[in-house]
Write an enzyme that holds these catalytic residues in place. Sequence first.
Site, PDB file in Angstrom:
ATOM      1  CD  GLU A 156      -2.867  -1.119   2.347  1.00  0.00           C
ATOM      2  OE1 GLU A 156      -3.031  -0.082   3.010  1.00  0.00           O
ATOM      3  OE2 GLU A 156      -3.422  -2.186   2.613  1.00  0.00           O
ATOM      4  CE  LYS A 205       1.493 -11.636  -0.106  1.00  0.00           C
ATOM      5  NZ  LYS A 205       1.013 -10.515  -0.817  1.00  0.00           N
ATOM      6  N   GLY A 254      10.336   0.894  15.320  1.00  0.00           N
ATOM      7  CA  GLY A 254       9.276   1.891  15.477  1.00  0.00           C
ATOM      8  C   GLY A 254       8.243   1.426  16.475  1.00  0.00           C
ATOM      9  CB  CYS A 261      -0.069  -7.991   4.349  1.00  0.00           C
ATOM     10  SG  CYS A 261      -1.093  -7.637   2.933  1.00  0.00           S
TER      11      CYS A 261
HETATM   12  C1  UDX Z   1       3.273  -5.730   2.829  1.00  0.00           C
HETATM   13  C2  UDX Z   1       4.389  -6.283   1.927  1.00  0.00           C
HETATM   14  O1  UDX Z   1       5.503  -5.370   1.941  1.00  0.00           O
HETATM   15  C3  UDX Z   1       3.880  -6.504   0.509  1.00  0.00           C
HETATM   16  O2  UDX Z   1       4.895  -7.095  -0.296  1.00  0.00           O
HETATM   17  C4  UDX Z   1       2.673  -7.444   0.581  1.00  0.00           C
HETATM   18  O3  UDX Z   1       2.127  -7.655  -0.723  1.00  0.00           O
HETATM   19  C5  UDX Z   1       1.614  -6.868   1.506  1.00  0.00           C
HETATM   20  O4  UDX Z   1       2.170  -6.612   2.791  1.00  0.00           O
HETATM   21  P1  UDX Z   1       2.104  -3.347   3.222  1.00  0.00           P
HETATM   22  O5  UDX Z   1       1.389  -4.015   4.333  1.00  0.00           O
HETATM   23  O6  UDX Z   1       1.340  -2.524   2.248  1.00  0.00           O
HETATM   24  O7  UDX Z   1       2.899  -4.440   2.325  1.00  0.00           O
HETATM   25  O8  UDX Z   1       3.211  -2.376   3.872  1.00  0.00           O
HETATM   26  P2  UDX Z   1       4.767  -2.413   4.196  1.00  0.00           P
HETATM   27  O9  UDX Z   1       5.412  -1.280   3.525  1.00  0.00           O
HETATM   28  O10 UDX Z   1       5.364  -3.737   3.974  1.00  0.00           O
HETATM   29  O11 UDX Z   1       4.738  -2.095   5.775  1.00  0.00           O
HETATM   30  C6  UDX Z   1       4.070  -2.946   6.708  1.00  0.00           C
HETATM   31  C7  UDX Z   1       4.255  -2.458   8.112  1.00  0.00           C
HETATM   32  O12 UDX Z   1       5.603  -2.580   8.518  1.00  0.00           O
HETATM   33  C8  UDX Z   1       3.911  -0.975   8.339  1.00  0.00           C
HETATM   34  O13 UDX Z   1       3.188  -0.842   9.542  1.00  0.00           O
HETATM   35  C9  UDX Z   1       5.258  -0.287   8.436  1.00  0.00           C
HETATM   36  O14 UDX Z   1       5.212   0.883   9.220  1.00  0.00           O
HETATM   37  C10 UDX Z   1       6.074  -1.378   9.107  1.00  0.00           C
HETATM   38  N1  UDX Z   1       7.526  -1.250   8.856  1.00  0.00           N
HETATM   39  C11 UDX Z   1       8.028  -1.423   7.594  1.00  0.00           C
HETATM   40  C12 UDX Z   1       8.378  -1.000   9.920  1.00  0.00           C
HETATM   41  O15 UDX Z   1       7.944  -0.851  11.076  1.00  0.00           O
HETATM   42  N2  UDX Z   1       9.724  -0.949   9.684  1.00  0.00           N
HETATM   43  C13 UDX Z   1      10.266  -1.124   8.437  1.00  0.00           C
HETATM   44  O16 UDX Z   1      11.512  -1.072   8.310  1.00  0.00           O
HETATM   45  C14 UDX Z   1       9.391  -1.360   7.365  1.00  0.00           C
END
Ligand code: UDX
Length: 428
Positions: A156, A205, A254, A261
């Site tokens: 997203e 996945k 964080g 997901c």
């Molecule tokens: C995720 C996967 O990245 C994607 O490939 C899959 O298809 C769906 O799930 P999404 O949930 O949209 O995507 O977001 P993503 O950017 O992966 O972040 C998920 C969560 O992890 C967020 O709450 C984000 O804040 C957190 N996050 C991400 C961290 O806390 N630290 C990081 O370094 C990266």
Amino acid sequence: MTITFVGHGYVGLVTACVFADLGNMVYVVGHTPEKLKRLSSGDPLIFEPGLAELLKKNLAAKRIVFTNSYSETVPKSDVVFIAVGTPPKENGEADLSTVLSVATEIGKNLGDRYTVVSCKSTVPVGTNRMIAHKIEAVMKKGTEFDIASCPEFLREGSALTDTFEPDRVVIGSEAQKATDTLLRLHKPLPGARVLVSIESAEIIKYAANSILATKISYANLISFICEKAGGNVDEVMEGIGLDKRIGRIFLDPGVGYGGSCFPKDVKALISTGSALGVDMSLLTAVEKINDQAKENIVEKIIMNTSGKKIGIWGLAFKPNTDDIRFAPSTYIIKKLLKEAYEICAYDPEASINSKKIFGAKITFTEDPYAATKDADALVILTEWNEFKQINLARVKKSMKTPLIFDGRNIYNPQEMELLGFSYFSVGR
Ligand code: UDX
């Protein structure tokens, strides 16, 4: 090619728009007339950068059509994608009821032409074979179809770029004809092709999302140590991330991962593994650390704030989305309300969704400064770009006490101190 998507959530709608944009004729099946009407008028129903424009462009070109009819879409399709939700049940298992009832509808409506039925929804290993059985149980005699697993990896907030420029396209199938059809469909897209068994594709996945969640929990775990030992987690992550075998990405600590997901998929993989007799304690630890990350900021606020008026910046589970599913903000706000804090929140996109949960229990503002007015503390839960270069002198003036709890490490601690803030961040 002609394609049908069943489902118009993040995955269904984004992928449908991308394939329409590549020149295919795309039908999208939904069941809520109100939503179909809005989608047909160019409203994507969700906030995703660039999606409204892409939808409108392809509606105007008549390459995308929204309908509730399986009978008018499935028989003329080369590929039918299932892209409906698989929410977690109480016990962590993925709820497959919608996927399987959609499979039955597809089975009843398959026509004379060869069709590939492919599940884009994230489903546990074994589900695609269940889909095939559902179809076989109701289809007309002589119908020619194959199933294939073709999981989606879009994030997203960057869903269009992720879909137009995938790192890889995974196709899990036993039938060469199905593989060839999906290869043809994905031909204009870059990225490696990973041709595997149906089971491998299904596991890829969950295994991908779970290792990403593991990286985040690992970063959070190290941040707990840094806080106690006086290290700086940014420096540590830089130091380990430069090792090519590890990589710097997804190592930002964080307030924990959220979204539709990671929380669901880690739980579902634990559930699958446990059912197969596999010890899943690695992933249960990942979940536990994620809970601890959310708990830590609440503890820091309680320990270090004297008044009860709190401003919050960021409600979405990550920037560039209005999605609050499993957002750390919801958990943290609930905890703070229990401790009788008075909360005023700002998010550029997600307030409407958060209001559905909290109603009048918290105040929502239209601009970030208003959320800090007379506040005893400001809590940052999502790293929206607009917070990064905000006028901090104005923020300080607006607050009663210049105290910030930054759950996303967006500012430099030394600079914050020079500006006169008491500044708490994560692992620094
Ligand atoms: C995720 C996967 O990245 C994607 O490939 C899959 O298809 C769906 O799930 P999404 O949930 O949209 O995507 O977001 P993503 O950017 O992966 O972040 C998920 C969560 O992890 C967020 O709450 C984000 O804040 C957190 N996050 C991400 C961290 O806390 N630290 C990081 O370094 C990266």
